[in-house]
Design an enzyme around this catalytic site. Structure first.
Site, short mmCIF file in Angstrom:
data_model
loop_
_atom_site.label_atom_id
_atom_site.label_comp_id
_atom_site.label_asym_id
_atom_site.label_seq_id
_atom_site.Cartn_x
_atom_site.Cartn_y
_atom_site.Cartn_z
N GLU A 1 -2.00 3.88 13.60
CA GLU A 1 -1.70 5.15 12.93
C GLU A 1 -1.95 6.33 13.87
OE1 GLU A 1 -3.74 5.85 9.21
OE2 GLU A 1 -2.36 7.48 8.70
N CYS B 1 0.82 -1.23 0.00
CA CYS B 1 0.00 0.00 0.00
C CYS B 1 0.84 1.27 0.00
CB CYS B 1 -0.93 -0.01 1.20
SG CYS B 1 -1.81 -1.55 1.40
N HIS C 1 -9.81 1.59 -0.72
CA HIS C 1 -8.38 1.31 -0.63
C HIS C 1 -7.85 0.78 -1.96
CE1 HIS C 1 -4.50 0.40 0.71
NE2 HIS C 1 -4.76 -0.09 1.91
N HIS D 1 -3.42 7.30 6.30
CA HIS D 1 -3.60 6.05 5.55
C HIS D 1 -5.02 5.53 5.81
CE1 HIS D 1 -2.49 2.58 3.31
NE2 HIS D 1 -2.50 1.76 4.33
N PHE E 1 1.38 -3.69 3.89
CA PHE E 1 1.76 -5.03 4.32
C PHE E 1 3.28 -5.15 4.24
CE2 PHE E 1 -2.27 -7.79 3.36
CZ PHE E 1 -2.97 -7.07 4.32
N LYS F 1 -9.73 7.31 2.25
CA LYS F 1 -10.27 5.98 1.92
C LYS F 1 -11.74 5.86 2.33
CE LYS F 1 -5.88 3.48 1.95
NZ LYS F 1 -5.02 4.62 2.28
#
Lengths: 89, 409
Positions: free
Chosen positions: B312, B160, B338, B301, B397, B333
């Protein structure tokens, strides 16, 4: 064989419409990529176009060259393609 | 090149293919209104996830020849379209010097199709050009071929964080003088059964029903239940100030700094203490020559997963200190889902337009804040604010962390 030649010719023009627009003559002796002999007619396909041509012909004739001993790298002229397809039928 | 001699890096072109629209203005309309562009997925088999951000009405024929379309898959086509739009927006007439593209999976959807044919009909029936439709670098290669980009053409895959990292790479190329003009982009096309099923098996996706599509992506909300997958692409033209001035280019904003780190911790989960993510933010600001207190807007994010949003929040508190309570935060998002490897660049377009419009886009669906997520995420309603510096941060990830700092034009 003539019928196969007609199908191959039509498929070549589908992949390379400019050859049809310029009315380039396509014969059994036409080289697919290039030719050392300056007198030999050349279609000037690139490798991707050749793959697309074979894929289209395989679909048209219902054959898979991969199931035969024919290697695509051995196909140098339109006649080679016609013979390969005819042999695979 | 010394700090003093660094080139300023300006954004002079934007191209977008998103679930919220095919132009930056359409994307901004949705983001600024907090209007989710999430809809029901049309899947061949039922999966627990039922909603996503689909790029509807995308027609590659507007940008590509019949031959190019025949040879390419959706992720290549979307990146190509975004690149052509960015080039046109910038009014570029010469070849860019480099291209950096981020993608998480490349043509994973194409790989799935090949495997299906392989299993059902045998290897010889697979698409002869299939390999070229799935390799991640083939999207960038296609654009390079079209635009005659003969310098570095690099595909970055950091999940991502991919396209955020691509922006950083492009910024450095311009700043350090490798090239006067570069393209940076990102693309993802992962709304196919195997990809979605794989994410479902990780329990990473929202399972809200199709009837609740608009409310499915809810970052920092108490009732969030996972990511909402989306596809899309975006490309930015980055240009040295010297080149932009010479051309009389329209400037959309400036890339001030960037940084990347890795948690080195877990295949999918972020570090709960947010330490490495926080360091990424600090490093990006330091690279921009700014204190974190100078940041006016954080584009989070905000994946809408329980673990990520909490981590986060912790990272923002660590990086910004007391400023974390005052800085405006938005979670795009919530509107566009996403888009994995493309999320960073799509969301960066939102950041650039937020700076231009001096408007903080809201976080949609943030109706019941998670007590562990207690910062100002701009819930539901946006607001005007003097935004001069904004940061776009993405965490992927593999513990991939990336952040880019943008400034006003």
């Amino acid at each position: 064989m003539t019928e196969v030649m007609n199908v191959v010719t039509r498929a070549i023009v589908d992949v390379r419409p400019d050859l049809g627009e310029s009315r380039t003559e396509i014969t059994r002796d036409s080289a697919l990529f290039y030719a050392a002999d300056p007198d030999q007619p050349v279609l000037g396909l690139d490798s991707m176009e050749a793959l697309e041509l074979i894929a289209a012909l395989e679909q048209e004739f219902g054959v898979e060259l991969a199931d035969t001993s024919i290697r695509i790298t051995d196909l140098r002229t339109v006649g080679d393609v016609v013979d390969a397809m005819s042999g695979a039928l | 090149m010394s700090q003093a001699a660094r080139n300023r890096v300006l954004v002079t072109g934007i191209g977008v293919e998103s679930c919220a629209g095919a132009t930056p203005d359409e994307l901004w309309d949705a983001l600024s209104a907090g209007r989710p562009a999430i809809s029901a997925l049309e899947l061949e088999e039922p999966l627990p996830c039922q909603v996503g951000g689909v790029v509807k009405g995308f027609d590659p024929r507007e940008h590509m020849s019949a031959q190019q379309i025949r040879r390419t898959s959706r992720f290549q086509q979307m990146l190509f379209a975004a690149a052509m739009k960015a080039r046109a927006d910038a009014g570029l007439r010469t070849a860019p010097g480099a291209l950096y593209v981020g993608t998480g999976g490349g043509g994973l959807d194409e790989a799935a199709q090949l495997v299906t044919v392989l299993r059902q009909k045998g290897w010889s029936r697979m698409n002869r050009l299939g390999l070229l439709r799935l390799l991640p670098n083939q999207a960038a290669g296609l654009v390079a071929q079209e635009l005659d980009i003969t310098g570095p053409v690099l595909t970055i895959s950091t999940a991502c964080a991919s396209s955020t990292d691509a922006i950083g790479a492009g910024m450095r190329a311009v700043r350090d003088g490798t090239a006067d003009v570069v393209l940076v982009g990102g693309v993802e096309s992962w709304l196919d059964l195997p990809c979605l099923a794989s994410f479902c098996l990780l329990d990473a996706l929202s399972q809200r029903p199709a009837a609740e599509a608009a409310g499915a992506s809810r970052p920092f909300d108490r009732d969030r239940d996972g990511m909402v997958p989306a596809e899309g692409a975006a490309v930015l033209v980055l240009e040295s100030e010297r080149s932009a001035l010479r051309r009389g280019a329209t400037v959309h904003g400036e890339v001030l700094g960037a940084a990347s780190t890795c948690d080195a911790h877990h295949p999918v989960a972020p570090r709960a203490d947010g330490a490495t993510a926080a360091r990424t933010i600090e490093l990006a600001c330091a690279d921009a020559g700014l204190d974190t207190a100078a940041v006016d807007l954080v584009s989070a994010h905000g994946t809408s997963t329980p673990l990520n949003d909490r981590a986060e929040t912790t990272a923002i508190k660590l990086a910004f200190g007391s400023h974390a309570r005052h800085v405006a935060i938005t979670a795009p998002k919530s509107v566009i889902g996403h888009a994995c490897g493309a999320c960073g660049i799509l969301e960066s377009v939102g950041v650039l337009l937020a700076i231009r419009n001096k408007y903080v886009p809201p976080t949609a669906n943030l109706e019941n804040p998670d007590p562990d997520c207690d910062l100002d995420y701009t819930p539901l309603v946006g607001r005007f604010a003097p935004i001069n510096v904004a940061i776009k941060q993405n965490f992927g990830f593999g513990g991939q962390n990336s952040a880019v700092v943008f400034g006003a034009a």
